[in-house]
Design a protein around this motif. Structure first.
Motif, PDB file in Angstrom:
ATOM      1  N   GLU A  79       8.076  -2.050  -2.825  1.00 32.46           N
ATOM      2  CA  GLU A  79       7.930  -3.260  -2.024  1.00 32.46           C
ATOM      3  C   GLU A  79       6.530  -3.821  -2.179  1.00 32.46           C
ATOM      4  OE1 GLU A  79       8.576  -2.177   2.017  1.00 32.46           O
ATOM      5  OE2 GLU A  79      10.719  -1.853   1.766  1.00 32.46           O
ATOM      6  N   ARG A  80       6.426  -5.131  -2.009  1.00 30.29           N
ATOM      7  CA  ARG A  80       5.137  -5.823  -1.936  1.00 30.29           C
ATOM      8  C   ARG A  80       5.157  -6.637  -0.665  1.00 30.29           C
ATOM      9  NH1 ARG A  80       2.997  -6.635  -7.732  1.00 30.29           N
ATOM     10  NH2 ARG A  80       0.964  -7.124  -6.897  1.00 30.29           N
ATOM     11  N   GLY A  81       4.088  -6.592   0.067  1.00 34.31           N
ATOM     12  CA  GLY A  81       3.984  -7.380   1.282  1.00 34.31           C
ATOM     13  C   GLY A  81       2.817  -6.914   2.117  1.00 34.31           C
ATOM     14  N   HIS A  82       2.368  -7.786   2.997  1.00 31.74           N
ATOM     15  CA  HIS A  82       1.262  -7.458   3.897  1.00 31.74           C
ATOM     16  C   HIS A  82       0.024  -6.998   3.134  1.00 31.74           C
ATOM     17  CE1 HIS A  82       4.098  -7.908   7.172  1.00 31.74           C
ATOM     18  NE2 HIS A  82       4.905  -7.069   6.553  1.00 31.74           N
ATOM     19  N   GLY A  83      -0.172  -7.557   1.943  1.00 33.73           N
ATOM     20  CA  GLY A  83      -1.366  -7.240   1.171  1.00 33.73           C
ATOM     21  C   GLY A  83      -1.366  -5.874   0.511  1.00 33.73           C
ATOM     22  N   ARG A  84      -0.198  -5.289   0.367  1.00 34.09           N
ATOM     23  CA  ARG A  84      -0.148  -3.967  -0.265  1.00 34.09           C
ATOM     24  C   ARG A  84       1.129  -3.813  -1.090  1.00 34.09           C
ATOM     25  NH1 ARG A  84       0.384  -2.471   5.524  1.00 34.09           N
ATOM     26  NH2 ARG A  84       2.598  -2.242   5.887  1.00 34.09           N
ATOM     27  N   ARG A  85       1.076  -2.841  -1.981  1.00 30.25           N
ATOM     28  CA  ARG A  85       2.240  -2.444  -2.772  1.00 30.25           C
ATOM     29  C   ARG A  85       2.583  -1.028  -2.353  1.00 30.25           C
ATOM     30  NH1 ARG A  85       0.360  -3.059  -7.912  1.00 30.25           N
ATOM     31  NH2 ARG A  85      -0.423  -0.940  -7.876  1.00 30.25           N
ATOM     32  N   GLU A  86       3.847  -0.790  -2.082  1.00 34.35           N
ATOM     33  CA  GLU A  86       4.275   0.530  -1.632  1.00 34.35           C
ATOM     34  C   GLU A  86       5.438   1.009  -2.483  1.00 34.35           C
ATOM     35  OE1 GLU A  86       3.555   0.924   2.971  1.00 34.35           O
ATOM     36  OE2 GLU A  86       5.629   1.424   2.500  1.00 34.35           O
ATOM     37  N   THR A 116      -0.869   1.017  -2.215  1.00 35.63           N
ATOM     38  CA  THR A 116      -2.044   0.434  -2.866  1.00 35.63           C
ATOM     39  C   THR A 116      -2.399  -0.872  -2.176  1.00 35.63           C
ATOM     40  OG1 THR A 116      -1.356   1.367  -4.991  1.00 35.63           O
ATOM     41  CG2 THR A 116      -3.006  -0.387  -5.051  1.00 35.63           C
ATOM     42  N   ASP A 117      -3.652  -1.011  -1.760  1.00 37.12           N
ATOM     43  CA  ASP A 117      -4.153  -2.263  -1.204  1.00 37.12           C
ATOM     44  C   ASP A 117      -4.343  -3.229  -2.372  1.00 37.12           C
ATOM     45  OD1 ASP A 117      -6.224  -4.275  -0.504  1.00 37.12           O
ATOM     46  OD2 ASP A 117      -6.186  -3.223   1.427  1.00 37.12           O
ATOM     47  N   LEU A 118      -3.640  -4.370  -2.350  1.00 37.56           N
ATOM     48  CA  LEU A 118      -3.668  -5.296  -3.475  1.00 37.56           C
ATOM     49  C   LEU A 118      -5.014  -6.000  -3.637  1.00 37.56           C
ATOM     50  CD1 LEU A 118      -0.082  -6.800  -3.167  1.00 37.56           C
ATOM     51  CD2 LEU A 118      -0.906  -5.096  -4.803  1.00 37.56           C
ATOM     52  N   LYS A 119      -5.786  -6.139  -2.574  1.00 35.26           N
ATOM     53  CA  LYS A 119      -7.091  -6.793  -2.679  1.00 35.26           C
ATOM     54  C   LYS A 119      -8.126  -5.869  -3.290  1.00 35.26           C
ATOM     55  CE  LYS A 119      -6.606 -10.018   1.145  1.00 35.26           C
ATOM     56  NZ  LYS A 119      -7.104 -10.415   2.454  1.00 35.26           N
ATOM     57  N   THR A 120      -8.121  -4.615  -2.879  1.00 38.48           N
ATOM     58  CA  THR A 120      -9.180  -3.693  -3.313  1.00 38.48           C
ATOM     59  C   THR A 120      -8.722  -2.726  -4.393  1.00 38.48           C
ATOM     60  OG1 THR A 120      -8.617  -2.031  -1.653  1.00 38.48           O
ATOM     61  CG2 THR A 120     -10.199  -3.756  -1.008  1.00 38.48           C
ATOM     62  N   GLY A 121      -7.416  -2.537  -4.514  1.00 38.58           N
ATOM     63  CA  GLY A 121      -6.908  -1.539  -5.444  1.00 38.58           C
ATOM     64  C   GLY A 121      -7.019  -0.126  -4.912  1.00 38.58           C
ATOM     65  N   ASN A 122      -7.501   0.002  -3.673  1.00 35.63           N
ATOM     66  CA  ASN A 122      -7.675   1.328  -3.069  1.00 35.63           C
ATOM     67  C   ASN A 122      -6.354   1.918  -2.608  1.00 35.63           C
ATOM     68  OD1 ASN A 122     -10.429   1.240  -3.415  1.00 35.63           O
ATOM     69  ND2 ASN A 122     -10.822   0.439  -1.363  1.00 35.63           N
ATOM     70  N   PRO A 124      -5.148   4.207   0.375  1.00 32.37           N
ATOM     71  CA  PRO A 124      -5.553   4.855   1.627  1.00 32.37           C
ATOM     72  C   PRO A 124      -5.286   6.352   1.576  1.00 32.37           C
ATOM     73  CG  PRO A 124      -4.234   2.901   2.047  1.00 32.37           C
ATOM     74  CD  PRO A 124      -4.187   3.152   0.569  1.00 32.37           C
ATOM     75  N   ALA A 125      -5.960   7.086   2.443  1.00 30.52           N
ATOM     76  CA  ALA A 125      -5.846   8.549   2.462  1.00 30.52           C
ATOM     77  C   ALA A 125      -4.402   9.012   2.574  1.00 30.52           C
ATOM     78  CB  ALA A 125      -6.674   9.123   3.605  1.00 30.52           C
ATOM     79  N   GLU A 126      -3.546   8.211   3.175  1.00 32.33           N
ATOM     80  CA  GLU A 126      -2.157   8.627   3.371  1.00 32.33           C
ATOM     81  C   GLU A 126      -1.284   8.381   2.156  1.00 32.33           C
ATOM     82  OE1 GLU A 126       0.080   4.927   5.362  1.00 32.33           O
ATOM     83  OE2 GLU A 126      -1.385   5.873   6.642  1.00 32.33           O
ATOM     84  N   ARG A 127      -1.849   7.960   1.043  1.00 27.32           N
ATOM     85  CA  ARG A 127      -1.023   7.520  -0.071  1.00 27.32           C
ATOM     86  C   ARG A 127      -0.072   8.580  -0.592  1.00 27.32           C
ATOM     87  NH1 ARG A 127      -2.637   8.871  -5.311  1.00 27.32           N
ATOM     88  NH2 ARG A 127      -4.678   9.825  -5.397  1.00 27.32           N
ATOM     89  N   LEU A 128      -0.416   9.837  -0.470  1.00 24.95           N
ATOM     90  CA  LEU A 128       0.480  10.892  -0.945  1.00 24.95           C
ATOM     91  C   LEU A 128       0.994  11.728   0.212  1.00 24.95           C
ATOM     92  CD1 LEU A 128      -1.384  12.028  -4.172  1.00 24.95           C
ATOM     93  CD2 LEU A 128       0.648  10.600  -3.987  1.00 24.95           C
ATOM     94  N   ARG A 129       1.412  11.057   1.238  1.00 28.80           N
ATOM     95  CA  ARG A 129       1.946  11.753   2.402  1.00 28.80           C
ATOM     96  C   ARG A 129       3.270  12.374   2.007  1.00 28.80           C
ATOM     97  NH1 ARG A 129       0.124  11.286   7.850  1.00 28.80           N
ATOM     98  NH2 ARG A 129      -1.620  10.580   6.627  1.00 28.80           N
ATOM     99  N   ASP A 130       3.417  13.635   2.255  1.00 31.18           N
ATOM    100  CA  ASP A 130       4.597  14.380   1.835  1.00 31.18           C
ATOM    101  C   ASP A 130       5.204  14.989   3.086  1.00 31.18           C
ATOM    102  OD1 ASP A 130       6.440  16.023   0.643  1.00 31.18           O
ATOM    103  OD2 ASP A 130       4.985  17.288  -0.357  1.00 31.18           O
ATOM    104  N   HIS A 131       6.305  14.417   3.533  1.00 28.02           N
ATOM    105  CA  HIS A 131       6.935  14.926   4.746  1.00 28.02           C
ATOM    106  C   HIS A 131       8.221  15.648   4.371  1.00 28.02           C
ATOM    107  CE1 HIS A 131       4.241  12.726   7.243  1.00 28.02           C
ATOM    108  NE2 HIS A 131       4.675  11.546   6.839  1.00 28.02           N
ATOM    109  N   GLY A 132       8.409  16.790   4.968  1.00 31.50           N
ATOM    110  CA  GLY A 132       9.699  17.441   4.856  1.00 31.50           C
ATOM    111  C   GLY A 132      10.539  17.024   6.033  1.00 31.50           C
ATOM    112  N   HIS A 133      11.813  16.974   5.865  1.00 29.36           N
ATOM    113  CA  HIS A 133      12.741  16.657   6.939  1.00 29.36           C
ATOM    114  C   HIS A 133      13.855  17.682   6.887  1.00 29.36           C
ATOM    115  CE1 HIS A 133      10.595  12.927   6.267  1.00 29.36           C
ATOM    116  NE2 HIS A 133      11.010  12.504   7.450  1.00 29.36           N
ATOM    117  N   ALA A 134      14.212  18.169   8.041  1.00 26.11           N
ATOM    118  CA  ALA A 134      15.289  19.142   8.127  1.00 26.11           C
ATOM    119  C   ALA A 134      16.433  18.515   8.906  1.00 26.11           C
ATOM    120  CB  ALA A 134      14.818  20.412   8.831  1.00 26.11           C
ATOM    121  N   GLY A 135      17.653  18.808   8.507  1.00 26.44           N
ATOM    122  CA  GLY A 135      18.784  18.234   9.211  1.00 26.44           C
ATOM    123  C   GLY A 135      19.981  19.140   9.253  1.00 26.44           C
ATOM    124  N   SER A 136      20.752  18.959  10.307  1.00 25.24           N
ATOM    125  CA  SER A 136      21.990  19.742  10.442  1.00 25.24           C
ATOM    126  C   SER A 136      23.146  18.933   9.917  1.00 25.24           C
ATOM    127  CB  SER A 136      22.239  20.089  11.900  1.00 25.24           C
ATOM    128  OG  SER A 136      22.546  18.927  12.649  1.00 25.24           O
TER     129      SER A 136
END
Length: 136
Positions: A79-86, A116-122, A124-136
């Motif tokens: 997605e692209r929007g709000h000044g970032r690419r995700e 990725t912040d499209l203005k700065t190319g930075n 953010p620290a959360e860019r590689l957030r890796d969440h596990g999810h468990a489900g029944s």
């Protein structure tokens, strides 16, 4: 929350009045508690999708150690929007028979997000957030 209680202790009281049979209850990492999972499945006949983070270190490590590289069914969203690419990558595994010490767990999902912040190319620290999810 009333005094001397917290979200964890109020979980079952809050959900008790509802008929949850056959529904999927989602909750954040705070509620990734073994007793909550047991109660949802055994008492309310519900399913769950719970976020796994550092509050369950052994479960989080076990989910991270699953054979994610072998997963062929993956979902990518860009997605692209709000000044970032995700970019998000979602992988799921059936974990029945694998050793995950959590009540009634049958599937696990891994969500990886790159931002990725499209203005700065930075990234953010959360860019590689890796969440596990468990489900029944």
């Amino acid at each position: 929350m009333p005094d001397k209680t917290n979200e964890i202790s109020a979980f079952t009281a809050l959900l008790a009045p509802f008929d949850l049979a056959g529904t999927v209850v989602t909750a954040d990492a705070l509620h990734t508690q073994r007793e909550h999972a047991k109660w949802l499945v055994e008492v309310k006949q519900a399913h769950y999708l719970l976020v796994v983070k550092g509050n369950q270190p052994k479960l989080h490590a076990a989910i991270k150690a699953l054979p994610w590289k072998d997963v062929t069914a993956r979902r990518y969203d860009r997605e692209r929007g709000h000044g970032r690419r995700e970019t998000r990558s979602v992988r799921t595994l059936t974990v029945t028979g694998l050793v995950l010490d959590f009540p009634h767990v049958v599937q696990a999902a891994k969500i990886l997000r790159h931002r990725t912040d499209l203005k700065t190319g930075n990234h953010p620290a959360e860019r590689l957030r890796d969440h596990g999810h468990a489900g029944s």
